[in-house]
Every structure is written in structure tokens, then in C-alpha cells.
Design an enzyme around this catalytic site. Structure first.
Site, mmCIF file in Angstrom:
data_model
loop_
_atom_site.group_PDB
_atom_site.id
_atom_site.type_symbol
_atom_site.label_atom_id
_atom_site.label_comp_id
_atom_site.label_asym_id
_atom_site.label_seq_id
_atom_site.Cartn_x
_atom_site.Cartn_y
_atom_site.Cartn_z
ATOM 1 C CD GLU A 195 71.203 46.309 25.507
ATOM 2 O OE1 GLU A 195 72.199 46.644 24.830
ATOM 3 O OE2 GLU A 195 70.150 46.963 25.500
ATOM 4 C CG HIS A 230 60.314 46.020 21.086
ATOM 5 N ND1 HIS A 230 61.029 46.440 20.002
ATOM 6 C CD2 HIS A 230 60.717 46.826 22.106
ATOM 7 C CE1 HIS A 230 61.804 47.459 20.350
ATOM 8 N NE2 HIS A 230 61.636 47.704 21.615
#
Ligand SMILES: Cc1ncc(C[n+]2csc(CCOP(=O)(O)OP(=O)(O)O)c2C)c(N)n1
Ligand SMILES: Cc1ncc(C[n+]2csc(CCOP(=O)(O)OP(=O)(O)O)c2C)c(N)n1
Ligand SMILES: [Mg+2]
Ligand SMILES: [Mg+2]
Lengths: 327, 325, 327, 325
Positions: C62, C131
Site C-alpha cells: 500500500e 475491516h
């Protein structure tokens, strides 16, 4: 109660030394905490005193040594992780939010993460846009963390022990402009982890602040006093959880509040405090709470622009006069 | 080197794999029945890794796994009912129902999750190993992760730190060839994950992850190395997931013939055949075990069905340790 | 104006397709955006249509593919970086804050970073504590970024083009519960990047929200209408900069505000909006602004606890009634 | 392979190094005089790297450097006065005074900073190289970083991504043996940084960073490789900083004899000697150049002294591109 004075840096070092001496589970780990003595010289001498096992220089790997601190806490140790500054802590934020803050709740309460993460914060040393952040509110936003900001020598000396005694992860913000500051070291044995402190009593307006802005706010209060305005100064000390009771008791009395926060204004901790004040003592207010925050810019290098970007005494005084309708 | 297992052990190993397979299939069913929700990452095809490694650990060793960790929990000895109840979101679950499929925890067996941030478990493992080392405990901390995690910075940082400090950590890369829809060659310039250990002077090996005995042998070598104080170890296991990444995906990213090729090397079948040919397993052992395992799974489902929901007023409990109970 | 309906996902895909078709400098990069079609299937078909050069599957890295997006923007391209979800974006936050948001100011205005970063956000799919974050306020706090949260099909269809036309980095939050939502696709050519929208007019109370909470807030407004309470619903659309004018015009009229924000309450964007309302229209208020936010817990997996942790229609209705003194 | 430089080039190269050295010494002086503030990371001892590599680049190539980047800016052709003015915080500075020592930018020569987050420049470089590749421009993007950065995850991620996509990026590791007070062996399990390239199938080499001609030769090979479309390259240069990490530190972390050993291989002296022995440089060339360079530095200081402060009302300008000018 003042027994002696010392610098904030020295107080923090004493706190580290005592923590290492008192509990064999405690160790310090971070970049250059050992040989170099810490980038702000806080841990100077500790490697020599406690050895390489307890004072660990790490590679430049913020995410991993922070995550290793979490793992070591799970494994029964009491790690103190030093991230040089909050600016670099973003590299470790995933570990802090997704693991340290979360493991206990997500595991149904099976594990605790007794970890302390220290980091320098704030501007004032002309270190420019990648070294001058005040990102306290990013951390204060995260459930599962406790966040403290010792602003006095006595708090620097004793809040670390309170943080280590806590079973959950505690983030410690040390403002870079405080390290050299001299102050009284009160002859106390300990201070609590939570709870705000009234650093100066007053009846006309409440100035709420923390960390590196406390000295500026106290100076502003002095100046206001010269004008006959008695400002009460609250040092939050703990940014998560916030001590609503102390804040509301004061603002309920003074009916006016100014919040001084070196974070960028939009989305700041100051906003949270303003919102809480309004939610809890709206009908006692004579004026809307005012905020004195940093300008919404990457902090620039030259002194005149850095000064202009940060909360300053003049701005605090003006804001206080503003909420008193004496602007 | 690990000696060949005896008959009892072979039996136990087959049982581990059959338990995982049957459990995962039951999970898929329960997902279709909407009793399990969220993401559901199944371990079908990869059973030989957890079954090959985890039984070799001490009870006091630590394990960190990923969201694809049902098999690890089961082999480690977490009660199957508690695992299924967790997936049902019941407070009888091993994480009190709060974690679900991706976050199985069990403090008693030192299973530290179920980590759903790819590579997020590696630093934790380094820290667990550090805690053991500093406290002079002879434990090994084992981290399971997918080959996709090898691209993350934390893989690099963690292997370096573990090697630098010679920590007792075993890194097990479950290389199932795909990270979601991304084939290894499309994410790694060097696809031999175990070779990356050279960047850290780390001992490493690669092994056929479909061959339980090979995994077991390689794992024993690795564990001996780590427990012997020779520092960390990276073990790459080549494997394949037989199902989609999470419960459903169209699997357009991989070729049916590739799937078939791997399925032909089903680790359970391979092991059964080999163990039988070695005389370690009776010809009807699997059938008998299967019945046993099916009954256990049925009981686990029943246990989960009978589970209870955590009261809503406990929502904020255990955000902090001192939250009133 | 409603020409047709489609899902939010389809609208976003159309927006991506148009962006790729219209400008050869635009490309899409992220984990599984190509072969897999995107973890939420938003980019399905784009690889086939535009090829591997323009639709780039990245390794799990990322920080680096986001930083590469910044570099590519410096190099004259118009990258669209997809980070699967905001939960993983923390791994890239250093690049976003210290580079994307900072390079222009720090270089004295020499460079711009015309980068768009899309990410899914929010809870509701029982994905548990790693999440399900809503971390919008972390991004909305950062000077140098613009932050948008398209909440309708039409905004999903058109805000991306506005973001790409902007010379500075824009963060796009797409709430996971919106992807499957069907809605009218208005027959407009474009929508502006900034500026809040009044989604429902009303005179009694202003409900301010954004993203995934908009549908819930509109449902709450319906329910309130059944009780004779006419709620005005403001969709912020752009979280940085905030459209103070639209907010204050409404609250100045209704004299009451409720802010609905899926972020954790302490340190939320809702706090910022509350603070601004109080700063700007304090004397017009009949009640303190109320906040409906997420409970301060890592979002748990089971449906009943996830529901309890998030803002829900009932809570919005109750808060609105509360500020109206009809609680 | 780079041919030996001709006399004119040798002269220019010596000049580059002398300019850096004199400039850095002037910075130290100005720091003591409190005209420069903040952190100040000097490049003394490492001059042969910037001087050996940057003159080989095209004008349209891109450079990303660290907070220790004065030398790179000077060799790249950023006006010395503008660099000194930057350090004085004057709006005549190359970043309008806003960046200071750590953030020198120059869009005209494609110098993209002065990045003060260790390893933070590597992903940017990958992106710059990607932009060139996608736009079919024959450019090379060069990233300079310290050996301390090699431990960061972004090093790993960036080398992998650059190699995977075969991007035209040159990664130059300025291995000066220390990251602040941390010796390489205390931060890396494998101290040969260039060997880490194997994990990405990346071409790499190590070179004596005190030997300008060696650096130049290695750099030419690397640049040819990258510009030739053969993918990225990692070049490790062994060097040493002669001064403290930032302006002041007690340097207790390193041995005086180690410092002396490296100082004996001062890159300027080495090169002067070699160039003279090769007949590329007149015996009095250095003296003449030094006078020239001293004058340039004095003029740069004067320029900076005569600089003006950016008006405070411009503080919020250029946070966004469309901020009213
Ligand atoms: C940091 C991070 N990025 C992205 C994701 C989304 N994601 C979940 S699993 C996965 C693939 C991981 O592949 P691999 O590591 O090979 O493990 P496998 O699923 O194949 O077992 C991705 C991209 C995530 N959970 N965390
Ligand atoms: C991510 C990050 N962590 C820590 C620092 C503080 N810091 C600045 S320079 C430095 C040492 C870097 O060493 P190296 O990469 O070898 O470069 P050198 O200074 O030796 O040129 C450190 C730790 C930083 N700037 N960024
Ligand atoms: Mg995989
Ligand atoms: Mg170095």
C-alpha cells in the site's frame, strides 16, 4: 511541595530509569535510543546503565518495532517503544490501530496489550513540514488507546509509571519545545494517568489546553490578569479519555471557554472539546467556545511563518477577550 | 530430521486434515445458509501445512495466523464447537463471537489470532519471540502468512529484525500461488519467496506443501533450528487453495487446468496413499475417521446453533481491560 | 431529471471507464483492480477494455503503490490509486500526509500532485474490527488534501471526473453499503467537487450527514415527517473543505442540528461540524447540536453488535426529537 | 563503461566536489551564526557520489533525494545562491524559503526534493519512473537514500515494484555506515545492501564511494542499463560522513580511528591525486578552483543575506494549487 527543579527531559529520563530499575519486564526500544541516547537525548546514559537487552536500538522500521512491542506485551513484557516523532508514527499507525487498540476487544477480552509508546510531537524548532506535526487527535480518536500529554516536569516524571501500570496501550506525547524547559519537580510519589489539572484558577474564562501549548496558555493568562481578566487554565493531561467533569465544572462556572490546541484546526481535538462543552453545558454558556489552533498548512521552515502557523500568546489573549466580548 | 511417524501419529495427522476439510466444507454450507457472514476464507487444499507443523510445537509455543486460520485453530486444539460458534457470532465462540472467521483467538493455547491485515502478524510474532528470548523461555513463535504478504514492507522489516536479534521465530509462508486474484508472478519480481531470506542472512527452505510428511520433516528441521538458538527460519510451503479466495469469487483469474492439476495432488489423498503404502494406516482407517470427524462437525454445528448472543449492553466491554465486567 | 437508475457500483465503474477513455494520462492502479475486477467488483471489465498498462494490478504494498501514484502525478500522469479499504490505507498514510498533501506547499508551489485515491470505507457487512473502520476524519484533518464522499449514484457517476480535474490530491470514500444500492442517475453532465447538497428540504431541524449514513438519515427524516417534524437533510459530499455556507444557512433557519457520522464519536468529523455551527451561528441555536456517531469500540462481527455499534435510523430519529425537545 | 574523463571533465568534477565541500562548510558556519536553523545534514565526505552520478544524467531525468541533499542540488545545477537563501528561509530560496535544508526543490531541473521521511522518496521515484515509462520518455529517475533506509519496508516494496514493472529507476544507496548513531551492523542482519537486490531479481553493484572515477564508471553502467530498458538498478556506494549526523552530535557512537581511517580517503584529495597522476589536472588547478568556489560561496551567502522573507499573509498560499496568488 516543590522540592527541586529540573528539565522536562531530565524528568522523563528519571522516569525511564526508574521504570527500568523497578520492573525487569520493562524495556525501551526504538531508533537510536541506545548508543545515540535518543534523538532528543532523553534516554542518554540508559544503555550504559541497563545494557543492550533492556535498551534496544532498532533499525529504521517503525511498523515492525512497534508491532514487536505489541507482540512483546502479549508475551508478558512491558515494552516502552519510542517512535522518534509523531511524524514517523504514521508508518506504525496500522499496527497501533489495527492491533494494539483492537486485540483485546476483538479477542473477546482474552488478551491485553500493556504497551507504552512514546513520541515527540509539535513544532517550534524550524524543522519544516515533515517534522512538525501535531497529530494528537488522530490517536485520541481511537478506541482502545489511552493518550497522554505530560506538560509539566512533574507529569513527565510520573505519568510514565502510571502508563506502565495500565494494562492497555498508552500513547505518550512529548512536545519538542518542552524538553529544555525547566520546572519544579513536585515531591509526589505518583500522579494519576487520567484526569485534567487546573493549572491556574480563575473565574472569567476557561482556557483549555495540553502539551506544548500549556506554557503559552499560562503566559496568556498572565497577560489577561494584567487586564483584570481572571482566566482558569486547564491542562488536559490525558487526551483519551477526556476528563469531562473537570472541563464542565470550570466552564459551567466561567461560562466561557477557549481551547488551545496545536493541531490543525479542522478535525482537531479542540473541535471535540468544543462539541462536548456545547453538548453538556450549552445553557450555561455566555458565548460559543473559541478555538486557537494551528493554521491549516504544512508547517513551514522559516521562523516568521512557523510562528504565524502556530498558536501564540497573542492569539490566545485575543480569543479570550473575544469570548468575553472585549475583543 | 523427523523420523517417519508411527501408526498412531499417522492416524492423528490424517485426522487433523480430515477435521479441517470437513469443518471448512461445513462452514461453506453454513455460509450459504446465512448463518455465517462476513468474509470466509477456507483452507481446503492447504491442510498439510497446519497439520504438518502445528503438532510439532510445544504447548507453550505461540502462533499467529491470518484470516485463513480455521485449520490452525483446530490443529492447535481449539474446540471445534467454539470455532464454529465463533463463526456464528455466538458468545460461546473462541473470541466470544466478536471476531468471526478472521479473528480466532485462544489464549489457552497461545493462538494470537486471526490477523486480517496482510502481513500484520509478522511484527507481532517478532515481539512474541522477543518476549520469549528476553525471559529465557525455550519457546518458538510461529507466524503463518500467505505469499501475498511477502510483498508488504513488514515482511522485510520483520525478517530483518528477527534475524538481527536472532529471535526464536518461525515464519511459515503458505504460498498458495494467488493473493486474491493476483498470481505470484504478477506481484513478485522474484517468485521464490524462501530465497528472500538471503537478504537477512536467514535460514530458509521450501517444501512441497501438499506432502504432509515433507512438510513435517522440513518443519522439524526448522523448529529444531529455532529452538536450538540459531535464530529465525523461513519455511515456504507450496500449496494451493481449492476454493475461492473468500466464500465467493468467479475464479476467472486462474485456469481450470491449473486448479485440476493441483487438485490431483490433494494433500489428504496423497498422505493417505503414502501412509497406507508405508503400512502406517489401515485400508479402512480413513472411512472410520471420516465418520468420527463428520460427527464432530455435526456436533460443532449443533453447539454453534445452540449458542447465545452476547448481550448488547456488553458492546463496550473489553475495549479496555478495566471496563467493568 | 432522472433518466435511469443503476447501482452505485455501476455508476462508479462508468465514471472510471469514462475517465480512462477521455484522458490518456489517467490510469487505475491498486490491488486486484484488474484480473479480479476490484475487491468490490467496481473495476470489473476495465482491464479487458483498457489493457494492463492502464489498469494495473499491484502487489500488496500500500505504501509504495500510493507513493508511486504521487510520483506518477509529479511525472505528468493522472493516477487513480485504489486502496481496497480505508482500513489498509493506514499503511499508506505517511505517503499521503507527508508527501501528497505536503509537496506543493513545502516546495514553494513548484509542484502539484494531481492524484485521486479511492477507498472503500465503513461497516455493515460483518467484516469485524480490522475491516470496518470509518476513518474519514483522519483524512479530513489534513491540509493539502481534498476529501469527498459521494453518497448517491449521480455523485458516484460524476465526482470522480471532478476529482481528476482538480490539480491537488483528492481522497474518495466509497461506503461499502452503497455499492449495491440502486438509485436514479440524473441526466447531468457533471457535478462539482465541492459543496454540500440539500437532499431534502425541511424547516424544523437540520440533519447533516455524508456517505453511507445518508440513506439512514433520509429514512429517519421520513419517519420524522410522519410525526409532523420536517427535517432538512444535508449531504456534505465534500468533507474537506466543508461547505460552511450551506450548513449555516440551514441551521440558521432550523435553529437545530443533528450530525450523523459513522466515525467514532470522540474526535469525529461530527465534532468539527458541531464546533463550526457553534462558532458561526451560536446565537441562532435553540438547542446544542447533537451527534449520532459510532460507538467507541472496534466494530464487532456479529450482526446485533455491529448494528448496535453504528448509527441507525432509530438513533437519528431520537436525536432529532431530542434537539426539538420532543425526546 | 565510462571512458576516463577528459581534462575538461576532470576539472568540472573536481569543481563539483569543491563546491559542495565549501558550501557545506559555509552552512556549518551560518548555522553557528544562527542564520540557518532546524536540522542541517551535511554531505562532507560523500561528495564523490553526487558528483560521480548526477553529471551523467540528462536534463530531463528526475532526482529524488533525502534531507542530506545540498550536494545533489548543487551538482544538478540549482543556483548556489538559491540554495543558501533556502537555508536562510528567504523567499529567494529554491523552495521559496519554506523547505529549508531538508527540502530543496527545483522543478526546472526535476529535483523532486529533499524528502525527510527516511525511505519516503523511494516510492516517489518508482512513480516518476512509471510516468516516464508510460509516456515512452527515455528518462531515468534516480533516488538517493542512506543505508538506514534499507531497513524500511518501503525499500523492499519499491525495489520489488520497480523490478516487477521493469521501470527506469536507479536506486543509489549512499552507505555512509551510520544511520544517526546506529552502525550498519547494528541495524541490518545482512550488511551488503546491494545483495538485497537479489530478492527482486534486480541488477546491482557496490562501489567505493570515495573514488569518484569508480563511482562514475559504476554509475554509467547503471544508467546505461536503466536507460536501455533493462529495468531498475541498485547501486550501493560505500562512503562516510565526515561530520555529525545533523549539525551537532557528540559522535560517541563511532570511533575516532574509524573516522580517521575514512578521512584519510577524502574523496576530493583522492580524485585530485588521481587526476593529476593521469595528467588530467594541472598541479595548481585545485588552488585556482578553490578560489573560484570560495568566491561563489561568498556570493551565495551574500545573496541569501540580502534575501527577503515571504510575507506572512502568504502563509496559506499553495496549500492547494488554486489558492489565490
Ligand atoms: C494490508 C492489506 N491489504 C489488503 C488486504 C485485502 N486482502 C485480504 S487477503 C488478500 C490476499 C492475500 O493473499 P496471500 O497473502 O497470498 O494469502 P492467501 O489469501 O492466499 O492465503 C488481500 C489482498 C488486507 N486484508 N490487508
Ligand atoms: C521514517 C523516519 N524515521 C526516522 C527518522 C529520523 N532520522 C532522520 S535521518 C535518520 C538516519 C538515516 O540514516 P541513513 O538512511 O543511513 O542516512 P544518512 O543520514 O546516514 O545519510 C533518522 C533515523 C526519519 N527522518 N524518518
Ligand atoms: Mg496466497
Ligand atoms: Mg547512513
Amino acid at each position: 511541595m516543590s522540592a527541586a527543579t529540573c528539565t522536562y527531559r531530565e524528568a522523563m529520563r528519571q522516569a525511564l530509569r526508574q521504570a527500568l530499575a523497578d520492573d525487569p519486564r520493562v524495556f525501551l526500544m526504538g531508533e537510536d535510543v541506545g548508543r545515540y541516547g535518543g534523538c532528543y537525548a532523553v534516554s542518554k546514559g540508559l544503555l550504559e546503565e541497563f545494557g543492550e537487552d533492556r535498551v534496544r536500538d532498532t533499525p529504521l522500521s517503525e511498523s515492525t518495532f512497534t508491532g514487536a512491542g505489541i507482540g512483546a506485551a502479549l508475551g508478558g513484557l512491558r515494552p516502552i517503544v519510542e517512535i522518534m516523532t509523531v511524524n514517523f508514527s504514521l508508518l506504525a499507525l496500522d499496527q497501533i490501530l489495527n492491533n494494539a487498540a483492537t486485540l483485546r476487544h476483538m479477542s473477546g477480552g482474552q488478551v491485553s496489550v500493556p504497551l507504552v509508546i512514546r513520541m515527540a510531537t509539535g513544532a517550534g524548532r524550524q524543522l519544516a513540514a515533515q517534522h512538525s506535526h501535531s497529530l494528537e487527535n488522530i490517536y485520541a480518536h481511537i478506541p482502545g488507546l489511552k493518550v497522554i500529554a505530560p506538560a509539566t516536569v512533574t507529569d513527565a516524571r510520573h505519568m510514565l509509571a502510571a502508563a506502565l501500570a495500565d494494562p492497555d496501550p498508552v500513547i505518550v506525547f512529548e512536545h519538542v519545545m518542552l524538553y529544555n524547559a525547566d520546572g519544579p519537580l513536585d515531591a509526589v510519589e505518583s500522579v494519576p494517568l487520567g484526569g485534567a489539572a487546573v493549572r491556574r484558577p480563575g473565574r472569567d474564562v476557561t482556557l483549555i489546553t495540553y502539551g506544548g501549548s500549556l506554557p503559552k496558555t499560562l503566559t496568556a493568562a498572565e497577560q489577561l490578569a494584567g487586564d483584570g481578566i481572571e482566566a482558569e487554565v486547564i491542562d488536559l493531561r490525558c487526551l483519551r479519555p477526556l476528563d469531562d467533569a473537570t472541563i464542565m465544572a470550570s466552564v459551567g462556572r466561567t461560562r466561557r471557554a477557549v481551547i488551545v490546541d496545536e493541531g490543525w484546526r479542522s478535525g482537531s481535538l479542540a473541535a471535540e472539546i468544543s462539541a462536548r462543552i456545547v453538548e453538556q453545558v450549552f445553557y450555561d454558556l455566555d458565548a460559543p467556545p473559541a478555538r486557537v489552533c494551528s493554521a491549516e498548512v504544512p508547517i513551514p521552515y522559516p521562523k516568521h511563518l512557523e510562528d504565524a502557523a502556530l498558536p501564540q500568546v497573542d492569539g490566545i489573549v485575543a480569543a479570550a477577550r473575544g469570548v468575553l466580548g472585549r475583543g | 530430521m523427523a523420523p517417519l511417524p508411527d501408526a498412531g501419529t499417522a492416524h492423528a495427522l490424517l485426522r487433523h486434515m480430515l477435521r479441517i476439510r470437513a469443518f471448512e466444507d461445513a462452514c461453506a454450507e453454513q455460509y450459504s445458509a446465512t448463518r455465517i457472514r462476513g468474509f470466509l476464507h477456507l483452507y481446503n487444499g492447504e491442510e498439510a501445512i497446519a497439520a504438518g507443523i502445528i503438532p510439532l510445537l510445544d504447548a507453550a509455543d505461540a502462533i499467529v495466523a491470518t484470516y485463513r486460520e480455521h485449520g490452525h485453530a483446530l490443529v492447535r486444539g481449539v474446540d471445534m464447537g467454539a470455532v464454529m460458534a465463533e463463526m456464528f457470532g455466538m458468545q460461546e465462540g473462541c473470541s466470544r463471537g466478536r471476531g468471526g472467521s478472521m479473528h480466532l483467538f485462544d489464549a489457552a493455547t497461545r493462538l494470537y489470532g486471526g490477523n486480517a491485515i496482510v502481513a500484520g502478524g509478522l511484527p507481532l510474532t517478532v515481539g512474541l519471540a522477543l518476549a520469549d528470548a528476553m525471559q529465557q523461555r525455550p519457546q518458538v513463535s510461529v507466524c503463518f502468512f500467505g505469499e501475498g504478504a511477502a510483498a508488504e514492507g513488514e515482511f522485510h522489516e520483520s525478517l530483518n529484525l528477527a534475524a538481527l536479534w536472532k529471535l526464536p521465530a518461525l515464519f511459515v509462508c503458505e504460498n498458495n500461488q494467488y493473493a486474491m486474484g493476483t498470481a505470484l508472478a504478477r506481484s513478485e519480481a522474484e517468485t521464490d519467496i524462501h530465497l528472500k531470506a538471503r537478504s537477512y542472512g536467514l535460514a530458509s527452505a521450501a517444501v512441497d506443501g501438499m506432502d504432509l510428511l515433507a512438510v513435517r520433516e522440513a518443519a522439524q528441521t526448522a523448529i529444531d533450528h529455532v529452538r536450538g538458538g540459531h535464530g529465525p527460519y523461513l519455511l515456504e510451503c507450496h500449496t494451493f487453495r481449492f476454493r475461492a479466495h473468500s466464500m465467493f469469487d468467479s475464479q476467472l483469474y486462474r485456469d481450470k487446468t491449473e486448479v485440476a492439476r493441483w487438485r490431483a495432488r490433494d494433500p489428504i489423498d496423497l498422505f493417505e496413499r503414502e501412509a497406507r503404502s508405508l503400512g502406517l494406516l489401515a485400508d479402512d482407517a480413513r472411512t472410520a475417521l471420516q465418520a468420527e470427524v463428520d460427527a464432530e462437525v455435526a456436533a460443532a454445528v449443533a453447539f454453534a446453533e445452540a449458542g447465545t448472543l452476547e448481550p448488547v449492553d456488553r458492546l463496550t466491554h473489553d475495549v479496555y481491560t478495566d471496563t467493568p465486567a
